[in-house]
Design an enzyme around this catalytic site. Sequence first.
Site, PDB file in Angstrom:
ATOM      1  N   TYR A   1       0.752  -1.149   0.189  1.00 21.73           N
ATOM      2  CA  TYR A   1      -0.032   0.055   0.219  1.00 21.73           C
ATOM      3  C   TYR A   1       0.810   1.234  -0.002  1.00 21.73           C
ATOM      4  CZ  TYR A   1      -4.152  -2.724   1.379  1.00 21.73           C
ATOM      5  OH  TYR A   1      -5.079  -3.623   1.481  1.00 21.73           O
TER       6      TYR A   1
ATOM      7  N   LYS B   1      -2.491  -4.914  -8.319  1.00 16.00           N
ATOM      8  CA  LYS B   1      -3.622  -5.419  -7.591  1.00 16.00           C
ATOM      9  C   LYS B   1      -4.902  -4.652  -7.517  1.00 16.00           C
ATOM     10  CE  LYS B   1      -4.868  -8.798  -4.125  1.00 16.00           C
ATOM     11  NZ  LYS B   1      -6.121  -8.119  -3.456  1.00 16.00           N
TER      12      LYS B   1
ATOM     13  N   HIS C   1     -11.229  -6.706  -4.265  1.00 18.37           N
ATOM     14  CA  HIS C   1     -10.708  -6.752  -2.868  1.00 18.37           C
ATOM     15  C   HIS C   1     -11.329  -7.826  -1.860  1.00 18.37           C
ATOM     16  CE1 HIS C   1      -7.467  -4.525  -0.349  1.00 18.37           C
ATOM     17  NE2 HIS C   1      -8.149  -5.199   0.586  1.00 18.37           N
TER      18      HIS C   1
ATOM     19  N   THR D   1     -10.743 -13.317  -5.630  1.00 18.44           N
ATOM     20  CA  THR D   1     -12.138 -12.994  -5.146  1.00 18.44           C
ATOM     21  C   THR D   1     -13.344 -14.160  -5.242  1.00 18.44           C
ATOM     22  OG1 THR D   1     -11.787 -10.487  -5.283  1.00 18.44           O
ATOM     23  CG2 THR D   1     -14.192 -11.493  -5.120  1.00 18.44           C
ATOM     24  N   GLY D   2     -13.568 -14.724  -4.381  1.00 19.04           N
ATOM     25  CA  GLY D   2     -14.516 -15.918  -4.459  1.00 19.04           C
ATOM     26  C   GLY D   2     -14.377 -17.043  -4.713  1.00 19.04           C
TER      27      GLY D   2
END
Length: 420
Positions: free
Chosen positions: A159, A275, A299, A331-332
């Site tokens: 970050y 990302k 995210h 994701t998922g």
Amino acid sequence: MKRQLPRIGELTELMQFKKPELDGRKRRLDAALTIGDLRAIAKRRTPAAAFDYTDGAADGELSLHRARQAFEDVELHPDILRPAAHVDTSTTVLGGPSALPFGIAPTGFTRLMQTEGETAGASAAGAAGIPFTLSTLGTTTIEDVTAANPTGRNWFQLYVMRQRELSYGLVERAAAAGYDTLMFTVDTPIAGARLRDKRNGFSIPPQLSVKTIANAIPRPWWWFDFLTTPKLEFASFSTTGGTVGELLNAAMDPTISYDDLDVIRGMWPGKLVVKGVQNVADAVRLIDGGVDGIVLSNHGGRQLDRAPVPFHLLPQVVREVGKDATVMVDTGIMHGSDIVASIALGAKFTLIGRAYLYGLMAGGRQGVDRTIAILRGEIERTMTLLGVSSLEELEPRHVTQLTRLTPLGGAPAAAERTAR
């Protein structure tokens, strides 16, 4: 049919008793056959605030629900009479090998889920031959992750914070520690509205209250581990205190731009990945601009609710940037067939977050090993049933994304709804 009295010898053959497993952790992990099973164990063993931090998403959690639904709405098309007795799940990504087409995604505050935290994740990844990604908000230092995974592939998720010097220092430390890939994350200028955390009063570090104590009573092992192991250390923060959202908002900078990407690119000697990409135009600009790869990600649904589903975006992005570009997706993902479908539609690699953390909460390092083993078995089985022996044989024709949500107009469609 003629009947007879049971014969003692035949009864003896039928009476097979399994040797009892005395190791409680091994017993419960062996009984977990799916990632969903690991989630159920994790929920039983982890205080509500820590579990919900992992399990939850932003606002109404629609982005997370839609991402998982997208994988459930996949139709797979097997080929018959194509032997695939030996399946090769290995791949090359970002200049290095991976034994499986997935790695461990960056997750924050991981030792709050279970005290072994990133050490368990990194060592399990190293043993399995897959990459491990440490978060800027990780609770194990850059150097300690290297010690836990000295010969494996370690990636660092960055970050860019208000105090740029903190971010630059982390880049330098990761390079010095031998990390081969930097994952520049762009979808967190501020924290999403993670309502479960607010309702649970979840803070870093956890605060004791009547509610948390009542929730801890049936889970004494978690608190024993938390209170008898070293104090949390963050990869970037020297102090803590407050909710996750408050910590993120204090640290993150909503003014980050392509200029910051250029600065980081100039500092980093390894592979650079962006990302949090959520539309085709940004994907094209980044790949044309020379980054080594992108991750299609919202995210885990934890930032902007109702954001595009990364798996839906995948075919159109691959078509626009070219099949040779390194496009990854997260994701998922909760099943090996989700990973196989992603590779078939053009992803070079995938990342798992919650699936890894469910295993961690269920059983520490052994639980992460179990997560990887479950996904490996599902990938191998899916590939065999499809009639493919290697990841390179997977093609878009193997997958149909069934239509559930169809744009009616307004902004250009964020996703290609079908792969055929």
